[in-house]
Design an enzyme around this catalytic site. Structure first.
Site, mmCIF file in Angstrom:
data_model
loop_
_atom_site.group_PDB
_atom_site.id
_atom_site.type_symbol
_atom_site.label_atom_id
_atom_site.label_comp_id
_atom_site.label_asym_id
_atom_site.label_seq_id
_atom_site.Cartn_x
_atom_site.Cartn_y
_atom_site.Cartn_z
ATOM 1 N N TYR A 76 -2.460 -1.104 10.406
ATOM 2 C CA TYR A 76 -2.420 -1.193 8.948
ATOM 3 C C TYR A 76 -1.126 -0.571 8.419
ATOM 4 O O TYR A 76 -0.397 -1.183 7.634
ATOM 5 C CB TYR A 76 -3.630 -0.492 8.334
ATOM 6 N N LYS A 95 1.889 -2.829 6.772
ATOM 7 C CA LYS A 95 2.164 -2.606 5.351
ATOM 8 C C LYS A 95 3.615 -2.164 5.135
ATOM 9 O O LYS A 95 4.207 -2.462 4.100
ATOM 10 C CB LYS A 95 1.184 -1.586 4.764
ATOM 11 N N SER A 123 0.870 -1.175 0.000
ATOM 12 C CA SER A 123 0.000 0.000 0.000
ATOM 13 C C SER A 123 0.903 1.219 0.000
ATOM 14 O O SER A 123 2.064 1.140 0.420
ATOM 15 C CB SER A 123 -0.882 0.005 1.255
#
Length: 257
Positions: A150, A154, A137
């Site tokens: 997150y 990532k 991401s």
């Protein structure tokens, strides 16, 4: 690498970027496509459309990934491309979030890539060619204000993709790392948040960028080209970049201008 004549596994293939990639691989002449997802019914629907094999797979379990690769080998004889794409968003927040959510994020965004590589990279290296693509991401290069687990996991995904390229890049393994901002998928149905600042792309647009990167054997896949400039600014003046991110956090999390 061209996908024509190759065998590809796509995790998270029941919807979103994964489904778009599975369809694009088939469209561009892949010899075999394996659509893997925790949602077997969704994977089967995509597989029926493109004449692929559907396999239920929970990427947070190494045994499931081993079974997935075994099923692909049994049907097609080998795996040329592994698209390690499955991901989760979970609840938004930071240090207050429970350990179980952090652990699930580590498994899906970190260890799943390790387990997949463990299952397919030795065979690819033995044949002298293979492609491993990690869906990370833009949060893995920059960060994201809405979700600490997150953003952190990532980052781990990007680091592992880098390590694979470093360790095996001269032994026939090609590695790319997909780092988009907001993409129109089920994960963005509740809104795009800070990731939508540069617009929302379709999953089909992102799939096209992945195929182009594979043809060119480029490491970073940046469907939102602005991410490269943000990444450069981060490296050039880290403190200023952090200040800008604090302002972004205030807007999206504190509700302040």
């Amino acid at each position: 690498m061209e996908i024509q004549g190759k065998v590809a596994i796509v995790t998270g293939g029941a919807s979103g970027i994964g489904a778009a990639l599975a369809r694009r691989f088939a469209q561009d002449g892949a010899r075999g496509v394996v659509v893997a997802d925790l949602d077997l019914a969704g994977a089967q629907a995509v597989a029926r459309d493109i004449g692929a094999l559907a396999v239920r797979c929970d990427v947070s379990r190494e045994a499931d990934i081993q079974s997935l690769v075994a099923a692909a080998n049994e049907r097609f004889g080998q795996v040329d491309v592994f698209m390690s794409n499955a991901g989760i968003l979970g609840r938004l927040g930071g240090i207050e979030l429970e350990d179980a959510l952090w652990e699930k994020m580590w498994q899906v965004h970190g260890m799943a890539h390790v387990w997949a590589a463990r299952a397919v990279v030795p065979g690819m290296v033995a044949r002298g060619e293979g492609y491993f693509v990690v869906t990370a991401s833009a949060a893995g290069l920059l960060n994201i204000v809405e979700s600490a687990p997150y953003g952190v996991t990532k980052h781990a995904a990007v680091a592992f993709a880098e390590w694979l390229r470093i360790a095996y890049g001269r032994r026939g393994l090609h590695v790319s790392c997909l780092c988009p901002q907001s993409v129109l998928t089920g994960m963005t149905q509740g809104g795009t948040g800070s990731a939508g600042v540069n617009g929302v792309l379709t999953a089909e647009q992102v799939a096209g960028d992945v195929l182009a990167a594979m043809r060119d054997e480029r490491f970073l896949v940046l469907p939102h080209p602005e991410v490269a400039q943000y990444f450069l600014k981060k490296a050039q003046d880290y403190d200023r970049w952090l200040g800008g991110m604090q302002k972004l956090y205030a807007v999206h999390m504190d509700g302040k201008g």
